[in-house]
Scaffold this motif. Sequence first.
Motif, PDB file in Angstrom:
ATOM      1  N   GLY A 163      45.341  48.781  44.782  1.00  0.00           N
ATOM      2  CA  GLY A 163      44.358  49.220  45.860  1.00  0.00           C
ATOM      3  C   GLY A 163      43.923  47.526  46.327  1.00  0.00           C
ATOM      4  N   ASN A 164      43.402  46.618  45.629  1.00  0.00           N
ATOM      5  CA  ASN A 164      42.829  45.681  45.871  1.00  0.00           C
ATOM      6  C   ASN A 164      43.620  44.443  45.256  1.00  0.00           C
ATOM      7  OD1 ASN A 164      41.626  45.803  42.736  1.00  0.00           O
ATOM      8  ND2 ASN A 164      40.247  44.904  43.743  1.00  0.00           N
ATOM      9  N   PHE A 165      44.656  44.511  44.430  1.00  0.00           N
ATOM     10  CA  PHE A 165      45.470  42.845  43.911  1.00  0.00           C
ATOM     11  C   PHE A 165      47.229  43.186  44.262  1.00  0.00           C
ATOM     12  CE2 PHE A 165      45.704  46.832  41.024  1.00  0.00           C
ATOM     13  CZ  PHE A 165      47.528  46.812  40.024  1.00  0.00           C
ATOM     14  N   VAL A 166      47.076  41.600  43.916  1.00  0.00           N
ATOM     15  CA  VAL A 166      48.356  42.076  44.100  1.00  0.00           C
ATOM     16  C   VAL A 166      48.787  40.918  42.759  1.00  0.00           C
ATOM     17  CG1 VAL A 166      51.064  40.426  44.714  1.00  0.00           C
ATOM     18  CG2 VAL A 166      49.424  42.359  46.248  1.00  0.00           C
ATOM     19  N   VAL A 167      49.365  40.789  41.714  1.00  0.00           N
ATOM     20  CA  VAL A 167      50.326  40.121  40.934  1.00  0.00           C
ATOM     21  C   VAL A 167      51.637  40.269  40.376  1.00  0.00           C
ATOM     22  CG1 VAL A 167      50.102  40.581  38.400  1.00  0.00           C
ATOM     23  CG2 VAL A 167      48.361  41.100  38.671  1.00  0.00           C
ATOM     24  N   THR A 168      51.550  38.932  40.443  1.00  0.00           N
ATOM     25  CA  THR A 168      52.993  37.994  41.106  1.00  0.00           C
ATOM     26  C   THR A 168      53.938  37.707  39.629  1.00  0.00           C
ATOM     27  OG1 THR A 168      53.162  36.493  41.851  1.00  0.00           O
ATOM     28  CG2 THR A 168      53.558  38.591  42.888  1.00  0.00           C
TER      29      THR A 168
ATOM     30  N   GLY B 143      44.576  44.289  53.690  1.00  0.00           N
ATOM     31  CA  GLY B 143      44.782  44.140  52.064  1.00  0.00           C
ATOM     32  C   GLY B 143      46.157  43.999  51.081  1.00  0.00           C
ATOM     33  N   ALA B 144      45.631  44.433  49.981  1.00  0.00           N
ATOM     34  CA  ALA B 144      46.699  44.031  49.309  1.00  0.00           C
ATOM     35  C   ALA B 144      48.583  44.713  49.651  1.00  0.00           C
ATOM     36  CB  ALA B 144      46.167  44.412  47.523  1.00  0.00           C
ATOM     37  N   ASP B 145      48.184  45.910  49.976  1.00  0.00           N
ATOM     38  CA  ASP B 145      49.831  46.094  50.377  1.00  0.00           C
ATOM     39  C   ASP B 145      50.023  45.262  51.198  1.00  0.00           C
ATOM     40  OD1 ASP B 145      48.261  47.092  52.475  1.00  0.00           O
ATOM     41  OD2 ASP B 145      48.769  48.644  53.005  1.00  0.00           O
ATOM     42  N   TYR B 146      49.651  44.966  52.498  1.00  0.00           N
ATOM     43  CA  TYR B 146      49.822  44.210  53.479  1.00  0.00           C
ATOM     44  C   TYR B 146      50.773  42.671  52.617  1.00  0.00           C
ATOM     45  CZ  TYR B 146      50.954  42.018  57.661  1.00  0.00           C
ATOM     46  OH  TYR B 146      51.182  40.509  58.471  1.00  0.00           O
ATOM     47  N   LEU B 147      49.885  41.584  52.137  1.00  0.00           N
ATOM     48  CA  LEU B 147      50.106  40.653  51.448  1.00  0.00           C
ATOM     49  C   LEU B 147      51.300  41.180  50.329  1.00  0.00           C
ATOM     50  CD1 LEU B 147      49.633  37.963  49.714  1.00  0.00           C
ATOM     51  CD2 LEU B 147      48.083  39.201  48.322  1.00  0.00           C
ATOM     52  N   ALA B 148      51.695  42.725  49.434  1.00  0.00           N
ATOM     53  CA  ALA B 148      53.278  42.781  48.972  1.00  0.00           C
ATOM     54  C   ALA B 148      53.961  42.224  49.445  1.00  0.00           C
ATOM     55  CB  ALA B 148      52.450  43.992  48.282  1.00  0.00           C
ATOM     56  N   TYR B 149      53.667  42.891  50.922  1.00  0.00           N
ATOM     57  CA  TYR B 149      54.644  42.976  51.986  1.00  0.00           C
ATOM     58  C   TYR B 149      55.294  41.737  52.312  1.00  0.00           C
ATOM     59  CZ  TYR B 149      56.635  42.211  56.844  1.00  0.00           C
ATOM     60  OH  TYR B 149      56.538  41.130  57.779  1.00  0.00           O
TER      61      TYR B 149
END
Length: 364
Positions: free
Chosen positions: A139-144, A172-178
Amino acid sequence: MAKADAGKKRASLKTRRPPVGASPGTLIADPAARRSELRLTLISPQKYKTIDNASIDDLNAHCEKWPVVWLDCTGLANIPLIEEIGRIFNLHPLALEDVVNTGQRPKVDFFEDHAFVVMRMIDDVTSHRYEQIALFFGGNFVVTFQEREGDPFDPVRKRIASAMPNRLRSRGADYLAYALIDAIVDSYFPPIEAASELVDGIEDEMLNKPHKDQMRQLHELRRDAGVLKGVLWPMRDTLATLIRNDVTFVKAETKIFFNDTLDHSLRLIELVENQRDMLTGLIEMHVSLTQARTNDVISYLTIVSVIFMPLTFLVGVWGMNFDPGSSPWNMPELKAYYGYPAAILFMAVVAVGLILFFKWKKWL
């Protein structure tokens, strides 16, 4: 794909696994793994903040205060650190096991509140170096998690740092993941296009003058194309799964962007397959040209041999030990005043006559 070097090692996609019988979710670091370093990027629509060489304390202090948190872990040697990251973000232990056991097939797994994506990226175009990239987002995070330094994410970082308002700081986080996944997919275009230019150059050289080094280059490029094909097909399936699944932390508008990335992956697959087919054709053409050249050499040697066969016969006959004084039938030509130049002239007429005959028959 960059230009193939003779001493280049084959790309390895082997999976390092825990010992047989180990408990599921057991994390065991590879002895060759790099030292783990954290980079924390904190994102809001109005501002951002980046903390290099971050610690778990930094993560605990800022994680709840920002709308989107991107934690980038480079190096997989520190197992306690990876386990602590998993605890903070509630990451599934089986997914963390796949993080440290690099060489996984590209895939996506969905859990209750986050998704886990495994991809392979080219972190160094010039040396054609692949590595696994593991990405969690919720929901609010991206971890690579990366195996080592070097990635195609600099354009994403620059967009985050831009003074102008942009989607990366507001969606949001989903767009950053994209954006990160899209950067990985697009990073395959330059080496594939460079390989296509190299193939075109080899084809032009081969039509002018084929040589054995071209065959080695073609086989290496074809092997590289096979490795790329093995990476891109499951990557396409991963993106399709991200689009099809209905989870709350992937918004419908973000799926539209994921669909664009899927189109890019399909384009890459088409390029690689076309390139592989072209390389197969060039290898076959190289074999045909080499055989044709060998046949031409053999044909010329055969013609030369045929020309000299009657000349050798004449020289052999005139070279026999006859005595014209004992009998008029013992080659009276041996004592002719102009016998030597006449013999040479006759042999020249025979040779020229054979050459003209071969040209008339279009054998030359």
